[in-house]
Design a protein around this motif. Sequence first.
Motif, PDB file in Angstrom:
ATOM      1  N   VAL A 195       9.326 -43.827  17.612  1.00 58.84           N
ATOM      2  CA  VAL A 195      10.010 -43.250  18.786  1.00 58.84           C
ATOM      3  C   VAL A 195      11.551 -43.473  18.889  1.00 58.84           C
ATOM      4  CG1 VAL A 195       7.858 -42.993  20.029  1.00 58.84           C
ATOM      5  CG2 VAL A 195       9.425 -44.824  20.498  1.00 58.84           C
ATOM      6  N   GLU A 243       4.909 -39.212  12.875  1.00 59.82           N
ATOM      7  CA  GLU A 243       5.755 -38.945  13.977  1.00 59.82           C
ATOM      8  C   GLU A 243       5.785 -39.723  15.214  1.00 59.82           C
ATOM      9  OE1 GLU A 243       5.309 -34.979  15.190  1.00 59.82           O
ATOM     10  OE2 GLU A 243       3.037 -35.158  14.945  1.00 59.82           O
ATOM     11  N   ASN A 244       4.610 -40.052  15.627  1.00 59.57           N
ATOM     12  CA  ASN A 244       4.508 -40.904  16.939  1.00 59.57           C
ATOM     13  C   ASN A 244       4.570 -42.219  16.619  1.00 59.57           C
ATOM     14  OD1 ASN A 244       2.103 -41.089  15.782  1.00 59.57           O
ATOM     15  ND2 ASN A 244       0.892 -40.567  17.804  1.00 59.57           N
ATOM     16  N   THR A 261       0.872 -43.606  25.487  1.00 63.47           N
ATOM     17  CA  THR A 261       1.457 -42.117  25.581  1.00 63.47           C
ATOM     18  C   THR A 261       0.975 -41.318  26.665  1.00 63.47           C
ATOM     19  OG1 THR A 261      -0.259 -41.366  24.380  1.00 63.47           O
ATOM     20  CG2 THR A 261       1.718 -42.109  23.051  1.00 63.47           C
ATOM     21  N   VAL A 286       6.626 -41.604  25.649  1.00 65.73           N
ATOM     22  CA  VAL A 286       5.920 -43.032  25.051  1.00 65.73           C
ATOM     23  C   VAL A 286       6.646 -44.320  25.596  1.00 65.73           C
ATOM     24  CG1 VAL A 286       5.714 -44.193  23.066  1.00 65.73           C
ATOM     25  CG2 VAL A 286       6.058 -41.802  22.775  1.00 65.73           C
ATOM     26  N   SER A 346       6.827 -32.372  19.618  1.00 67.35           N
ATOM     27  CA  SER A 346       6.351 -32.156  18.221  1.00 67.35           C
ATOM     28  C   SER A 346       7.278 -31.467  17.637  1.00 67.35           C
ATOM     29  CB  SER A 346       4.893 -31.758  18.345  1.00 67.35           C
ATOM     30  OG  SER A 346       5.138 -30.544  18.946  1.00 67.35           O
ATOM     31  N   SER A 391      13.101 -34.724  18.689  1.00 71.20           N
ATOM     32  CA  SER A 391      11.680 -34.463  18.001  1.00 71.20           C
ATOM     33  C   SER A 391      12.211 -34.831  16.329  1.00 71.20           C
ATOM     34  CB  SER A 391      11.168 -32.978  18.257  1.00 71.20           C
ATOM     35  OG  SER A 391      12.211 -32.247  17.436  1.00 71.20           O
TER      36      SER A 391
END
Lengths: 215, 340
Positions: free
Chosen positions: A109, A105-106, A181, A143, A39, A131
């Motif tokens: 990837v 953010e996710n 994930t 991921v 993160s 990140s």
Amino acid sequence: MGSLAADESRLQYELKHFDESYVQNVSVSGSILVSFMISGDSKTASPDALSIFTVPEVKSVNLQLTSIDGRYTAEAQLAIEVEKAGWVEIALPSKYQDVLKRYKENEIVVFAFANGKDKRGRFVPIVFPTSWGEPTFEKQFFVLNSNGFAPNFIYNDDSDETKQGFCLKMSKKVTRAFNYTCDFFDQKSSGKKVVTFSPSHDESGKRYEVWFSNE
Amino acid sequence: MMNRAKDMRSGSAMSKDFELSTKFVDYISASRRTKPLAIILGSLAIFAMIIFLVGLSYSAFKKLDHETEYSIQVQSDIVTYAPNSQGAPKLLLRNFKLITPMETCIEDESGSLIDEGEIKFLPASIVQFTIKKKNEITIQVKEKHSVSAGKLADFQSDYYQCSLNQSFIIRLFLTDTDTRVLFNLVGSISAGTKLSYATDSYAYLLQDGNMQIIDRSFWAQTPLTFSQDNLKKGDFLEMPSEEDFTTMGILSASFNKDGFEGIFFKKGGVVTVTKPFSEPVEMNISSLDRVLKDNVLAFFMSVSFLFFQILAFLTTTVIRIHVLSSTSSLAKELSRELKE
């Protein structure tokens, strides 16, 4: 030690190759194997501030970026030179900065890897954590894209005990490029470890060498 | 002479008709009668039009609801099942063994197959049935949520009785003496795989299937069948279990036959089909389908429209008579004035 200062990091990497595509209506997917994300302080994908953990012995890192809906894919190759293991912040010259910032953010990837070989001479990808923005280390997760029923990973922790982690299906409607994930809870881990990812309990898995960073 | 007689006779008949019609027209054209008559007929026409519009909007807006029944038959190499309650039925297992993990009570010490046992899957589990190799059924079980929520299954055989708290895999074998299996499933059920570009293993596919949606007709509530042969190879079928609606069915496999056959039934709630590499789509019935199938609705709509036409015609006739009578009374006044 945290990420290095911007002017230092500019000296330490050179973008040898960057190729991206964003297709609105057709989802063509890139292929990630296993992404290792930490993160960051950016809540959305930020190609102008991507942090990568790297080590002195690796001189070239490949990047593959994919969005969860398969619309955006990018490939890059970086020549990186660092004196000691640490985080480098890079800026990708993406034409789609505004489009990418709409993804969380996710939802985009980064698969950052170098090609390695194991003792038997077989190819083993060496995976580096990345990140969006500066890493905050609140969450660390893998991921991946799996057809298996119970994708999981196995590794030996710092005290050489075998640990297993499980992956959860991502509950988004469109998951072509990646669909699971796997939270990594051993926050204190550091160094390079062999992690084996399997699609289910009764199928053999694929080995990766993953670099862990806890600072 | 004959002609003149004929003329005189037809003339008198005509004058009689004329008298009758003028009497009728005079009767209704009295303004105190045309106005209320026009209002009554007009209101009835509007009422008939309202019924027609109600029928039309019913067909346009009626959605599948708790009365809708889904009847689904499917051939698939993979079925995933999540029991929705503690009361989910047990499954009979024959000729099987536990593959992993090694230490549970489902173990025959000699390592050979167990003849018979019963297993009950609990709400904390997700179960996947696949046929990886002909006549070998693999049953994989894992936790539904990342945090362990209790027992996954209860097992009982002649010699053993225990609970299984962690993921496990059972393999069941069909032989020429044990040629069939039949499992009762109650909960959320899906067949096929949501296709992605993963390359860690091959995806199992739904092969074929059809779905019948049985809904209720307008007002009479008689059953209507909307048959849809809309399951094709590679589709992903989801029949979730919601609060008040659950899917139930049987899953069967036979010796030397490919894949599973599933027969599932759900009353109320939704059923979703995802075509390969597409967005999931909830099953729906178009308003045109509904009008074409629902004869009661079509009957109401056509009868009401017919009534509307008749009443509208009568209304305009009355209005015309009123106009005619008011102009003829005007003419009468004028002629009287002229005489004077």
